[in-house]
Design an enzyme around this catalytic site. Structure first.
Site: not given
Ligand code: G6P
Length: 442
Positions: A96, A150, A172, A202, A256
């Site tokens: 990531r 995701n 989600c 998103h 988003y």
């Molecule tokens: C949001 C999104 C999720 C994502 C998350 C990431 O909640 O809806 O799809 O996985 O953020 O959070 P993070 O703490 O991993 O950045």
């Protein structure tokens, strides 16, 4: 004779697992889970053991009869499952971090699920989820697959298009997060709020918002227009909206949408963060270290509040409500990712959309909204095209298809830059993208 429900969670070593366990404990009366199997891969074994042991302590403290099993053997776990949830990350947070950093070098947003980062997360994830789908078909053909992995929209699209599974739902926490945000802005209990959601994962909009059945959309729009009121998630910088834009749009965007309507400001924010606290993945790596240290504490037997530093707030409520509604045939309304089947007129019938659905034992039944307003229709269609081409590239491993997906993404400014980013990211993620390297190596 079976004792109760068997749930299998793939990616069970995730730091989010205590969320899910808390949700199952809370609902044990209506959702009699007797077995929870947490599955991971050898690289995730240490995390699986730590979080799995915490899960066992949570269940024991709550006094609910759920047996927690930890395993690296996915096929053993899947046998006769009733629900399979997927929450894995191919290449872990290191991958990531690359998705977020590489595009920045080319002046392009680097994000987990949007732009080039979202494309690459999809390319890595889709072949793996399709293998899982084959195992489900063989070992627990009646199970529901509830995917949180995701990019959830693209992954659901790929499952609907390229697997034989029919019982698939994508989930989600963005819609539930928006509902909580609205409730907070209006200072009312969230159970009084009802949002008409439609769009893609998103990329979902609130078309209307109701408080006790009366539309309060204009009030919510005014609240969003207030620069003091960020209404965002922990993982998305809450840059304020141009008030007149929000008023003119007349819809409730999700957090988003900032990447599309505030691209320049979000890019500047990301560039700055990459030089200071790090990209979101790098921040999350730190948060994870702290979380796993906490999880090791033998005295800890609840979900620690520090988990709220992650973007996935309320995810357990969304997931467990969904599973419970399918199991209990509740016919309540929940926003999920499912086959469009005409619910949104501007999107192909056979594509995944995120839309309010009536939740039944036969799965989600989407509620038709007609056409999306012309202001947002084009963007939603463009993202849907991107997701479909990206899923095709993930399955075929075809370079040109991947380049088309990258170039048609609205966050990427040209074919030339798309190709540069694609080439660098393919090389960086080579280990997790065998489908793109097979022919070269052969
Ligand atoms: C949001 C999104 C999720 C994502 C998350 C990431 O909640 O809806 O799809 O996985 O953020 O959070 P993070 O703490 O991993 O950045």
């Amino acid at each position: 004779m079976k004792k109760g429900l068997k749930i299998v969670t793939i990616g069970g070593g995730s730091s989010y697992t205590p969320e899910l366990v808390e949700g199952l404990i809370k609902r044990h009366d209506e959702l009699p889970v007797s077995e929870l199997w947490l599955v991971d891969i050898p690289e995730g074994e240490e995390k699986l053991n730590i979080v799995g042991t915490l899960a066992k302590r949570m269940v024991e403290k709550a006094g609910v009869p759920i047996e927690v099993h930890l395993t690296l053997d996915r096929r053993e776990a899947l046998k006769d499952a009733d629900f399979v949830t997927t929450q894995f990350r191919v290449g872990l947070l290191e991958a990531r971090a690359k998705d977020e950093r590489i595009p920045l070098k080319y002046g392009v947003i680097g994000q987990e699920t949007n732009g080039p980062g979202g494309l690459f997360k999809g390319l890595r994830t889709i072949p793996v989820i399709l293998e899982i789908a084959k195992d489900i078909e063989e070992l627990c053909p009646d199970a529901w697959l509830v995917n949180f992995t995701n990019p959830a929209g693209m992954v659901t699209e790929a499952l609907l298009r390229y697997s034989n599974l029919k019982k698939v739902v994508g989930l989600c926490n963005v819609p539930i997060g928006m509902k909580m945000g609205v409730a907070k802005a209006l200072d009312v209990d969230e159970n009084r709020i009802d949002i008409q959601f439609a769009g893609l994962n998103h990329m979902v909009f609130g078309l209307d918002v109701f408080l006790d059945g009366v539309s309060v959309k204009d009030k919510v729009i005014e609240a969003m227009a207030d620069p003091e009121n960020a209404m965002t998630m922990k993982n998305i910088s809450g840059e304020s909206w141009e008030p007149d834009f929000i008023r003119g749009l007349g819809l409730i965007p999700c957090g988003y949408h900032r990447y599309y309507y505030k691209t320049q400001e979000m890019l500047e924010h990301e560039l700055e963060a990459s030089k200071t606290e790090g990209t979101r993945a790098e921040v999350v790596q730190q948060v994870e270290k702290e979380l796993f240290e906490l999880y090791k504490d033998p005295e800890l037997a609840i979900k620690p509040p520090q988990l709220e530093k992650r973007g996935g707030a309320y995810y357990s409520d969304a997931a467990c409500n969904l599973i419970s509604s399918i199991f209990n045939d509740k016919h309540d309304i929940q926003p999920v990712n499912t086959m469009n089947n005409g619910a949104i007129a501007s999107i192909p019938d056979d594509s995944a959309v995120e839309v309010n659905c009536v939740m039944t034992k036969n799965g989600p039944k989407p509620i038709a909204v007609g056409d999306l307003p012309v202001t947002v229709r084009g963007l939603v269609q463009q993202i849907k095209s991107f997701e479909r081409i990206a899923a095709e590239a993930a399955v075929t491993g075809d370079y040109n298809t991947a380049l088309v997906a990258m170039t048609i993404n609205p966050l990427v400014p040209s074919d030339k830059i798309a190709k540069q980013i694609l080439d660098e990211m393919l090389e960086a993620h080579k280990e997790h993208l065998p489908q793109f390297f097979r022919s070269v190596e052969a």
